[in-house]
Design a protein around this motif. Structure first.
Motif, PDB file in Angstrom:
ATOM      1  N   ASN A  74       3.192 -16.687 -30.995  1.00 14.55           N
ATOM      2  CA  ASN A  74       2.410 -15.992 -32.020  1.00 14.55           C
ATOM      3  C   ASN A  74       2.005 -14.600 -31.547  1.00 14.55           C
ATOM      4  O   ASN A  74       2.108 -13.618 -32.297  1.00 14.55           O
ATOM      5  CB  ASN A  74       1.155 -16.803 -32.370  1.00 14.55           C
ATOM      6  CG  ASN A  74       1.457 -18.098 -33.092  1.00 14.55           C
ATOM      7  OD1 ASN A  74       2.583 -18.331 -33.533  1.00 14.55           O
ATOM      8  ND2 ASN A  74       0.471 -18.967 -33.192  1.00 14.55           N
ATOM      9  N   ASP A 124       0.746 -11.532 -33.879  1.00 15.16           N
ATOM     10  CA  ASP A 124      -0.259 -12.266 -34.644  1.00 15.16           C
ATOM     11  C   ASP A 124      -1.439 -12.596 -33.736  1.00 15.16           C
ATOM     12  O   ASP A 124      -1.683 -13.745 -33.391  1.00 15.16           O
ATOM     13  CB  ASP A 124       0.352 -13.553 -35.218  1.00 15.16           C
ATOM     14  CG  ASP A 124      -0.603 -14.293 -36.129  1.00 15.16           C
ATOM     15  OD1 ASP A 124      -1.630 -13.703 -36.517  1.00 15.16           O
ATOM     16  OD2 ASP A 124      -0.333 -15.467 -36.446  1.00 15.16           O
ATOM     17  N   GLN A 175      -5.317 -15.835 -29.702  1.00 13.30           N
ATOM     18  CA  GLN A 175      -4.336 -16.915 -29.668  1.00 13.30           C
ATOM     19  C   GLN A 175      -4.639 -17.740 -28.428  1.00 13.30           C
ATOM     20  O   GLN A 175      -4.573 -17.244 -27.309  1.00 13.30           O
ATOM     21  CB  GLN A 175      -2.913 -16.360 -29.633  1.00 13.30           C
ATOM     22  CG  GLN A 175      -2.466 -15.717 -30.930  1.00 13.30           C
ATOM     23  CD  GLN A 175      -2.211 -16.742 -32.035  1.00 13.30           C
ATOM     24  OE1 GLN A 175      -2.066 -17.935 -31.772  1.00 13.30           O
ATOM     25  NE2 GLN A 175      -2.159 -16.270 -33.270  1.00 13.30           N
ATOM     26  N   GLN A 201       3.266 -22.079 -28.348  1.00 13.80           N
ATOM     27  CA  GLN A 201       3.131 -21.507 -29.688  1.00 13.80           C
ATOM     28  C   GLN A 201       2.205 -20.296 -29.671  1.00 13.80           C
ATOM     29  O   GLN A 201       2.445 -19.308 -30.374  1.00 13.80           O
ATOM     30  CB  GLN A 201       2.592 -22.553 -30.661  1.00 13.80           C
ATOM     31  CG  GLN A 201       2.566 -22.100 -32.123  1.00 13.80           C
ATOM     32  CD  GLN A 201       3.941 -21.766 -32.668  1.00 13.80           C
ATOM     33  OE1 GLN A 201       4.852 -22.575 -32.566  1.00 13.80           O
ATOM     34  NE2 GLN A 201       4.101 -20.585 -33.238  1.00 13.80           N
TER      35      GLN A 201
END
Length: 271
Positions: free
Chosen positions: A67, A72, A28, A63
């Protein structure tokens, strides 16, 4: 006999899939590292050496942190140190490490209506922009760049959001898209230098304000905590982070340039 062979094949396929899953990680990431082309330079080097594969999700820092908090991803690579430290403190990530740095710059049209060109005091520049009511375009997306911009306005004693829709505009988009809007509107924009150097639609825009220590831009890297996210590919993720922080990884970061200009400066401890 046929059923035995099919069973053996099924087991082999499952093992192959598990192996592939174990050697693929998701990072990420902030958009600036992707938009600048840094991953296109780094990842083939790491993948050739390790046999692993790395998938990058490039979004704004806010973001990316969200995440990773939602499991994620395996690695977080962003540029908002306070938010990164909060991510670790909340148990979402393991130890944070400095990775590299560059700086932010203020760009704008050659006409420079607020007369900020050459200033090395970014707060003074922002004050002059606000006083002149000159157009300023912000990402407005909770990215690392946006967080830094808002901190600089606060330090200058200003609240540009109160002028939203007048001279202050928010795109809610990434850096490249925001620069495109800024160029189209002849508005000032704050951007990380790496994205600016890689940006192709500069028009008559140029760097107007740079060199203030407050424009320093530090990047950090964190392995997502497998204690919080059991699906994390911990060993491959740690191997990737270890490589980034090693001499080989740091040298590779320092070697990346655009048209002879170095975009990122490695500063990992012991790298």
């Amino acid at each position: 006999m046929i059923s035995v062979r099919l069973s053996a094949l099924a087991v082999a396929l499952c093992l192959a899939q598990e192996t592939a899953a174990d050697t693929t990680i998701v990072v990420q990431s902030t958009t600036s590292t992707a938009n600048s082309g840094l991953y296109d330079h780094l990842l083939p080097l790491f993948e050739a050496e390790s046999g692993m594969s790395v998938n990058v999700v490039a979004v704004g820092t806010g973001q990316a942190i969200k995440n990773a908090s939602n499991c994620d991803g395996d690695v977080l690579l962003v540029h908002a140190k306070a938010a990164e430290e909060a991510f670790v403190a909340a148990g979402y990530g393991l130890a944070r490490a400095d990775l590299m740095y560059n700086d932010f710059v203020l760009v704008g049209p050659r006409e420079d209506p607020a007369r900020v060109k050459g200033l090395e005091d970014v707060q003074k520049a922002l004050t002059q922009i606000a006083d002149a009511g000159a157009l300023f375009v912000s990402r407005g997306d909770d990215s690392g760049t946006h967080k830094k911009e808002m901190q600089l306005w606060t330090d200058a004693g200003l609240d540009p959001v109160a002028a939203s829709g007048t001279w202050y505009r928010e795109t809610g988009s990434g850096m490249g898209a925001t620069l495109n809007v800024g160029v189209g509107m002849a508005a000032y924009v704050m951007t990380d230098r790496a994205t600016w150097l890689s940006f192709g639609n500069k028009g008559d825009f140029e760097v107007l304000v740079e060199g203030d220590p407050d424009l320093f831009n530090q990047y950090g890297v964190i392995v997502v905590n497998p204690g919080h996210c059991p699906n994390v590919a911990f060993e491959p993720a740690q191997s990737f982070v270890d490589w980034l922080l090693s001499k080989d990884g740091q040298d590779a970061i320092g070697a990346y340039d655009r048209n002879g200009a170095q975009l990122f400066f490695p500063n990992a401890a012991g790298g």
